[in-house]
Motif scaffolding. Sequence first.
Motif, short mmCIF file in Angstrom:
data_model
loop_
_atom_site.label_atom_id
_atom_site.label_comp_id
_atom_site.label_asym_id
_atom_site.label_seq_id
_atom_site.Cartn_x
_atom_site.Cartn_y
_atom_site.Cartn_z
N SER A 95 0.56 -66.09 69.05
CA SER A 95 1.41 -65.82 70.22
C SER A 95 0.58 -65.37 71.41
O SER A 95 0.88 -65.72 72.56
CB SER A 95 2.47 -64.78 69.87
OG SER A 95 1.88 -63.55 69.49
N ILE A 96 -0.47 -64.59 71.17
CA ILE A 96 -1.35 -64.15 72.26
C ILE A 96 -2.05 -65.36 72.89
O ILE A 96 -2.17 -65.47 74.12
CB ILE A 96 -2.36 -63.12 71.74
CG1 ILE A 96 -1.67 -61.78 71.48
CG2 ILE A 96 -3.51 -62.93 72.74
CD1 ILE A 96 -2.54 -60.77 70.78
N ALA A 97 -2.52 -66.28 72.05
CA ALA A 97 -3.19 -67.48 72.57
C ALA A 97 -2.23 -68.31 73.43
O ALA A 97 -2.62 -68.80 74.51
CB ALA A 97 -3.72 -68.32 71.41
N LEU A 98 -0.98 -68.46 72.98
CA LEU A 98 0.00 -69.22 73.75
C LEU A 98 0.33 -68.51 75.07
O LEU A 98 0.47 -69.15 76.12
CB LEU A 98 1.28 -69.41 72.93
CG LEU A 98 1.17 -70.35 71.73
CD1 LEU A 98 2.43 -70.31 70.89
CD2 LEU A 98 0.90 -71.78 72.21
N LEU B 197 0.59 -65.45 80.85
CA LEU B 197 1.52 -64.34 80.65
C LEU B 197 0.79 -63.17 80.01
O LEU B 197 -0.22 -63.35 79.32
CB LEU B 197 2.68 -64.77 79.75
CG LEU B 197 3.61 -65.84 80.30
CD1 LEU B 197 4.62 -66.27 79.25
CD2 LEU B 197 4.33 -65.33 81.56
N ASP B 198 1.30 -61.97 80.22
CA ASP B 198 0.72 -60.77 79.62
C ASP B 198 0.82 -60.87 78.10
O ASP B 198 1.93 -60.97 77.55
CB ASP B 198 1.48 -59.54 80.13
CG ASP B 198 0.94 -58.23 79.55
OD1 ASP B 198 -0.11 -58.26 78.88
OD2 ASP B 198 1.58 -57.18 79.77
N GLU C 206 9.19 -66.47 77.64
CA GLU C 206 8.54 -65.59 76.67
C GLU C 206 9.14 -65.77 75.27
O GLU C 206 8.41 -65.85 74.28
CB GLU C 206 8.66 -64.13 77.10
CG GLU C 206 7.86 -63.76 78.33
CD GLU C 206 8.57 -64.08 79.63
OE1 GLU C 206 8.05 -63.73 80.71
OE2 GLU C 206 9.67 -64.71 79.58
N ALA C 207 10.48 -65.84 75.21
CA ALA C 207 11.13 -66.01 73.90
C ALA C 207 10.79 -67.37 73.30
O ALA C 207 10.57 -67.50 72.09
CB ALA C 207 12.64 -65.85 74.05
N LEU D 80 9.77 -77.01 76.38
CA LEU D 80 10.49 -75.92 77.05
C LEU D 80 9.54 -74.89 77.63
O LEU D 80 9.81 -74.29 78.68
CB LEU D 80 11.44 -75.23 76.05
CG LEU D 80 12.70 -75.99 75.64
CD1 LEU D 80 13.44 -75.23 74.54
CD2 LEU D 80 13.61 -76.20 76.84
N ALA D 81 8.41 -74.67 76.93
CA ALA D 81 7.43 -73.68 77.40
C ALA D 81 6.51 -74.25 78.46
O ALA D 81 5.69 -73.51 79.03
CB ALA D 81 6.62 -73.17 76.21
#
Length: 375
Positions: free
Chosen positions: A255-258, A264-265, A345-346, A371-372
């Motif tokens: 999730s951090i990589a994405l 994003l933070d 984010e979600a 979507l992202a």
Amino acid sequence: MRVLILEDDHWIADLLKQIVLSLRPSAEIVCLGSVAEALADWQQQPSDLVISDWNLPDGEGTRLLKQVRQHNREVPLVMITGRTDRSSVVEVRALGISAFISKPFQASRVAASLEKLLPAAATPVARAVSDEDFLAYLEQLPADQLDMPLGKGIRDRLVQSFKGEQLSLRELAEDWRHDPALNARLLSVANSSAYNGAGRPCISLLEALQKLGAATSLNLAMGLALRQSSALEHPLLRSLADEHLEACERLAETSIALARQCSLDPAPFHSAALLHRMGEFAVLYLAQAWQTRGHSLSEEQLLLALGQFSSPFAIAMKARWQLPMALRELIGACYALPNNSVKREAVLMRLAACEQDPTADSKDQARLRRLAGLT
């Protein structure tokens, strides 16, 4: 042995309770948050030690101490206060205060002071162990009993610090960022009305540490470490906890990589990934406490408990700990997206969870990437 603690800050009261129990494991501890409750409790059943904050929502704790002294001149009285001036000390001199605890305090120093004041430990009486069923026990457990275990290494280092070994907060905090229990506790306190008011919600461990400060953060961690079942001792419980922690860390990395790909933070994603198995950790913590009390627990019962109670426990803990809504939404996205969710984010959090799931539908992953904005 009975100890009365009058302190309206739940977190400080819990730390004091754990300190007393670390010194006298069989002590009965009563924690109350108002002078009126404490006065009623003393009149009903006197205690062997009284610890009182000075300023309470309904008046000064000296009201309780005066009431105690009217009936008993021997009971040790401990005053917790932010007042360090000589006039305040003189003001309560007639009450025969046994010790003053100045806020913010160090847990090890408080323990050394209380050790001198607590009555000698009584010989423990063996208690009969009931044949109560673990699942039935979890069914009726109140939400305020839910918690998570500490990593054993972290717990051991905190206990070393409590016993006098000097460890810097930086040394400890480097390990804390990987521990779900400490992240949850510090985020919960940092976002409580007592510490945050109407300020911006804290959604990462670093923000919580900055909000609370070193002394308070260390005390909160110490309160967790001193609990009787703070670390998992049973091999099966440790093995299952390791599996869940590895899943949390893998999700955090993905999730951090994405998040970074989308500029994003990454901090909220790390927090959500670390806490998305909080229900499972709570079941394991309670299983350790169950076994510590002498009950037996089969692997079958444990796996049934994990399947039945992990989700409702997680929901109850998120609500009770008042985790920020943004963090709750990210945790929820680890499992599913609401039908009306359009928050990027979600979507990223859900995508990260799907990428960690070997059974996830590749078409669904492709849809989430679109979507992202990661096509």
